[in-house]
Design a protein around this motif. Structure first.
Motif, PDB file in Angstrom:
ATOM      1  N   PRO A  34       0.851  -1.185   0.000  1.00 26.44           N
ATOM      2  CA  PRO A  34       0.000   0.000   0.000  1.00 26.44           C
ATOM      3  C   PRO A  34       0.893   1.244   0.000  1.00 26.44           C
ATOM      4  N   ILE A  35       0.515   2.256  -0.762  1.00 29.19           N
ATOM      5  CA  ILE A  35       1.374   3.443  -0.874  1.00 29.19           C
ATOM      6  C   ILE A  35       0.774   4.651  -0.147  1.00 29.19           C
ATOM      7  N   LYS A  36      -0.490   4.893  -0.436  1.00 30.60           N
ATOM      8  CA  LYS A  36      -1.094   6.081   0.182  1.00 30.60           C
ATOM      9  C   LYS A  36      -2.605   6.060   0.038  1.00 30.60           C
ATOM     10  N   ILE A  37      -3.235   6.911   0.815  1.00 30.00           N
ATOM     11  CA  ILE A  37      -4.671   7.161   0.609  1.00 30.00           C
ATOM     12  C   ILE A  37      -4.840   8.648   0.436  1.00 30.00           C
ATOM     13  N   GLU A  38      -5.520   8.998  -0.639  1.00 31.30           N
ATOM     14  CA  GLU A  38      -5.849  10.406  -0.817  1.00 31.30           C
ATOM     15  C   GLU A  38      -7.234  10.494  -1.396  1.00 31.30           C
ATOM     16  N   ASN A  39      -8.064  11.305  -0.839  1.00 31.73           N
ATOM     17  CA  ASN A  39      -9.440  11.483  -1.325  1.00 31.73           C
ATOM     18  C   ASN A  39     -10.135  10.155  -1.610  1.00 31.73           C
ATOM     19  N   GLU A  40     -10.119   9.308  -0.657  1.00 26.00           N
ATOM     20  CA  GLU A  40     -10.789   8.013  -0.764  1.00 26.00           C
ATOM     21  C   GLU A  40     -10.237   7.123  -1.880  1.00 26.00           C
ATOM     22  N   VAL A  41      -9.030   7.438  -2.299  1.00 30.55           N
ATOM     23  CA  VAL A  41      -8.390   6.578  -3.290  1.00 30.55           C
ATOM     24  C   VAL A  41      -7.187   5.902  -2.630  1.00 30.55           C
ATOM     25  N   LEU A  42      -7.220   4.592  -2.621  1.00 25.78           N
ATOM     26  CA  LEU A  42      -6.079   3.859  -2.073  1.00 25.78           C
ATOM     27  C   LEU A  42      -5.148   3.487  -3.230  1.00 25.78           C
ATOM     28  N   THR A  43      -3.874   3.842  -3.116  1.00 21.36           N
ATOM     29  CA  THR A  43      -2.917   3.463  -4.155  1.00 21.36           C
ATOM     30  C   THR A  43      -2.079   2.281  -3.660  1.00 21.36           C
ATOM     31  N   ILE A  44      -2.037   1.243  -4.480  1.00 23.09           N
ATOM     32  CA  ILE A  44      -1.210   0.097  -4.119  1.00 23.09           C
ATOM     33  C   ILE A  44      -0.160  -0.120  -5.197  1.00 23.09           C
ATOM     34  N   GLN A  45       0.998  -0.576  -4.769  1.00 24.14           N
ATOM     35  CA  GLN A  45       2.057  -0.804  -5.747  1.00 24.14           C
ATOM     36  C   GLN A  45       2.159  -2.290  -6.054  1.00 24.14           C
ATOM     37  N   VAL A  46       2.163  -2.598  -7.359  1.00 17.40           N
ATOM     38  CA  VAL A  46       2.285  -3.992  -7.772  1.00 17.40           C
ATOM     39  C   VAL A  46       3.571  -4.162  -8.577  1.00 17.40           C
ATOM     40  N   PRO A  47       4.149  -5.365  -8.575  1.00 16.37           N
ATOM     41  CA  PRO A  47       5.486  -5.526  -9.138  1.00 16.37           C
ATOM     42  C   PRO A  47       5.557  -5.458 -10.656  1.00 16.37           C
ATOM     43  N   SER A  48       4.461  -5.591 -11.356  1.00 16.59           N
ATOM     44  CA  SER A  48       4.575  -5.581 -12.811  1.00 16.59           C
ATOM     45  C   SER A  48       3.219  -5.314 -13.449  1.00 16.59           C
ATOM     46  N   GLN A  49       3.296  -4.986 -14.710  1.00 19.20           N
ATOM     47  CA  GLN A  49       2.098  -4.794 -15.520  1.00 19.20           C
ATOM     48  C   GLN A  49       1.263  -6.070 -15.542  1.00 19.20           C
ATOM     49  N   PHE A  50       2.004  -7.167 -15.700  1.00 18.56           N
ATOM     50  CA  PHE A  50       1.341  -8.459 -15.753  1.00 18.56           C
ATOM     51  C   PHE A  50       0.538  -8.698 -14.481  1.00 18.56           C
ATOM     52  N   TYR A  52      -0.671  -6.528 -12.443  1.00 12.29           N
ATOM     53  CA  TYR A  52      -1.849  -5.658 -12.424  1.00 12.29           C
ATOM     54  C   TYR A  52      -2.974  -6.257 -13.261  1.00 12.29           C
ATOM     55  N   GLU A  53      -2.608  -6.718 -14.455  1.00  7.69           N
ATOM     56  CA  GLU A  53      -3.633  -7.265 -15.333  1.00  7.69           C
ATOM     57  C   GLU A  53      -4.260  -8.512 -14.735  1.00  7.69           C
ATOM     58  N   TRP A  54      -3.429  -9.296 -14.094  1.00 11.38           N
ATOM     59  CA  TRP A  54      -3.910 -10.512 -13.470  1.00 11.38           C
ATOM     60  C   TRP A  54      -4.908 -10.186 -12.359  1.00 11.38           C
ATOM     61  N   LEU A  55      -4.546  -9.227 -11.538  1.00 12.95           N
ATOM     62  CA  LEU A  55      -5.448  -8.828 -10.446  1.00 12.95           C
ATOM     63  C   LEU A  55      -6.775  -8.330 -11.011  1.00 12.95           C
ATOM     64  N   GLU A  56      -6.651  -7.508 -12.036  1.00 13.14           N
ATOM     65  CA  GLU A  56      -7.857  -6.945 -12.639  1.00 13.14           C
ATOM     66  C   GLU A  56      -8.743  -8.019 -13.260  1.00 13.14           C
ATOM     67  N   ARG A  76     -12.018   4.105  -4.019  1.00 14.04           N
ATOM     68  CA  ARG A  76     -11.463   3.634  -5.293  1.00 14.04           C
ATOM     69  C   ARG A  76     -10.055   3.117  -5.067  1.00 14.04           C
ATOM     70  N   LEU A  77      -9.584   2.446  -6.111  1.00 15.99           N
ATOM     71  CA  LEU A  77      -8.266   1.844  -6.025  1.00 15.99           C
ATOM     72  C   LEU A  77      -7.440   2.330  -7.201  1.00 15.99           C
ATOM     73  N   GLU A  78      -6.180   2.644  -6.941  1.00 14.18           N
ATOM     74  CA  GLU A  78      -5.279   2.922  -8.058  1.00 14.18           C
ATOM     75  C   GLU A  78      -4.042   2.059  -7.898  1.00 14.18           C
ATOM     76  N   TYR A  79      -3.472   1.733  -9.041  1.00 15.31           N
ATOM     77  CA  TYR A  79      -2.273   0.904  -9.015  1.00 15.31           C
ATOM     78  C   TYR A  79      -1.064   1.734  -9.402  1.00 15.31           C
ATOM     79  N   SER A  80       0.016   1.442  -8.746  1.00 17.70           N
ATOM     80  CA  SER A  80       1.284   1.979  -9.211  1.00 17.70           C
ATOM     81  C   SER A  80       2.088   0.756  -9.642  1.00 17.70           C
ATOM     82  N   ILE A  81       2.486   0.776 -10.906  1.00 17.09           N
ATOM     83  CA  ILE A  81       3.116  -0.429 -11.448  1.00 17.09           C
ATOM     84  C   ILE A  81       4.609  -0.226 -11.604  1.00 17.09           C
ATOM     85  N   ILE A  82       5.361  -1.175 -11.124  1.00 17.14           N
ATOM     86  CA  ILE A  82       6.801  -1.107 -11.372  1.00 17.14           C
ATOM     87  C   ILE A  82       7.027  -1.642 -12.769  1.00 17.14           C
TER      88      ILE A  82
END
Ligand code: ADP
Ligand code: MG
Length: 476
Positions: A34-50, A52-56, A76-82
């Motif tokens: 987990p990276i941060k919460i701002e305005n009801e948006v939680l940002t999580i960091q995932v290790p790769s594009q793949f 992220y797509e898998w989770l989605e 809401r949720l946002e992803y930060s992708i490495i």
């Protein structure tokens, strides 16, 4: 009161854990940060594009529900992708994935790289007063020495790192500069040093920062007139770890402020750890006085791991994730992917994903099929024929015309575009490209590339064609 992102994510994990298998939980949820919460948006960091797509693909409903449960209906949720598979750019980028209206956003959003400008960087600079301040070290606990496999390829760098971690500022290795190619463990080792120091001496102020973040913080500091606070903040560190210093190249002002910070830290016996993709002698666009300081301590390189080390790395990773694979499969992976540990790990994850998706057990055969695809994708090697086909499909032209000598205007242009991409994306010689495109010579190909570049600069529509095509050619 804003909620704490770690706590929120922890709560989500409690729910998720009950709804997925143990292995899925370990593979897909434990690596998330987990990276941060701002305005009801939680940002999580995932290790790769793949990833992220898998989770989605597989867990979006579950994620959506748990987020809403924690953050309310607007959560809401946002992803930060490495980033992976991309040699020149290792910035994480953010894709905004709302927990509602997913289809509208998904594909489009993924392609928007986030420049570091868009990362809101709060003013983290605290003017040191009498009391010691608490600085978040930015260390990733997964990147510890314990998880770092030793091999001939990294022995010097690892043991120097370990020595530094045992006696920060007290060895001849100051600065310690770790250099090596992409995906060979520079960032991992840099974190490991920081983690080890923090374990041994929690009171020490340790900071890991990427050179890009440092640069952007500096630019912001200049804007906000608080360069002094910025410098003070960095001069306060007991251990300063800066990743990928090659990005300082050409940035004189940043180099200048770093030079002063460096001197201050060095003079006061503080430890500096740097990483770079090349040794100091090969760094260009860097001030001489800075380069000479880089050489004060020790420069240690990371080389490509041997087969045994690659196997050991895979095994360690499997063990950590609670996965078992047949030995022949592990060996096959290690044989096939030789120069980048990140790709090696990516292949392992894909393989696990493939097998759980198709409910097939992981066999050598499946591994071979997957590697074919994976290696092809990462190498992004396309053939001239393929480029011609994509270009012709795009402009709706018969491919024979492109290969013929005809000088009709729209054919000439398509042909030039094909030549341009062939030069850009294949290792073919100009002569060979010409031969494939209507039997032209190398000078014609060069001329074509220049024409395409010129048009791209002046003609908006033309530029759009190129962008579309580039996308099509990159996603095979
Ligand atoms: P770089 O910064 O050199 O591009 P990273 O440090 O990001 O490379 O490493 C890429 C991946 O490979 C990371 O997931 C890291 O954990 C893994 N890795 C690299 N070297 C090792 C090693 N010696 N043992 C275990 N994992 C490693
Ligand atoms: Mg790195």
């Amino acid at each position: 009161m804003s909620k704490d992102h770690n706590q929120v994510w922890k709560n989500c994990l409690e729910v998720i854990k009950d709804n997925v298998s143990h292995q899925a939980f370990k593979t897909w949820f434990e690596p998330i940060q987990p990276i941060k919460i701002e305005n009801e948006v939680l940002t999580i960091q995932v290790p790769s594009q793949f990833f992220y797509e898998w989770l989605e693909e597989h867990y979006v409903t579950l994620l959506r529900k748990t987020i809403k449960r924690e953050l309310g209906a607007n959560g809401r949720l946002e992803y930060s992708i490495i980033m992976e598979n991309n040699v020149t750019n290792s910035n994480p980028y953010t894709v905004k994935v709302p927990t509602t209206n997913r289809t509208a956003v998904k594909n489009k959003a993924v392609q928007v790289p986030m420049s570091a400008h868009e990362t809101p960087i709060k003013n983290p600079f605290i003017i040191p007063g009498l009391k010691k301040v608490n600085v978040d070290s930015n260390l990733n606990p997964n990147y510890s020495f314990e998880h770092f496999i030793e091999g001939d390829c990294n022995r010097l760098a690892r043991s120097a790192g370990f020595a530094v971690a045992n006696k920060p500022g007290g060895t001849a290795f100051n600065p310690l500069l770790i250099y090596g190619g992409v995906g060979l463990g520079k960032t991992h080792l840099a974190h490991a040093i920081g983690i080890e120091i923090k374990n041994k001496s929690p009171e020490k102020t340790v900071l890991y920062v990427s050179s890009e973040k440092f640069t952007h913080q500096f630019i912001d500091a200049v804007k906000n007139n608080d360069v002094n606070d910025f410098s003070h903040f960095y001069q306060m560190m007991d251990v300063l770890i800066i990743d990928d210093v090659q990005f300082f190249a050409g940035k004189e002002k940043t180099q200048d402020v770093f030079f002063h910070i460096f001197n201050h830290l060095h003079q006061t016996g503080k430890q500096i750890v740097l990483t770079s993709d090349k040794p100091p002698v090969e760094m260009q666009g860097m001030e001489q006085r800075l380069l000479s300081r880089f050489k004060w301590g020790l420069s240690a390189d990371l080389q490509v791991p041997s087969l045994e080390t690659r196997i050991a790395i895979l095994e360690k990773k499997m063990y950590a994730d609670g996965i078992e694979l047949p030995r022949e499969v592990v060996e096959y992976l290690a044989y096939s992917i030789t120069t980048n540990i990140r790709e090696l790990e990516g292949a392992l994850i894909s393989l696990i994903a493939q097998s759980s998706l198709n409910k097939k057990s992981i066999t050598l055969d499946l591994a071979k099929k997957m590697i074919d695809k994976f290696v092809k994708n990462t190498a992004r090697e396309v053939s001239i024929d393929y480029i011609q086909k994509v270009v012709c499909d795009y402009f709706d032209l018969p491919i024979e015309l492109l290969k013929s000598k005809t000088r009709k205007r729209e054919i000439v242009q398509a042909r030039q575009i094909a030549m341009y991409f062939a030069k850009k994306m294949t290792k073919s010689s100009l002569a060979n490209i010409g031969l494939h495109c209507g039997g032209k010579d190398h000078a014609t190909v060069l001329h074509a590339c220049r024409t395409v570049n010129n048009l791209a600069e002046t003609d908006k529509h033309f530029r759009k064609y190129l962008e579309d095509l580039e996308k099509k050619l990159s996603i095979q």
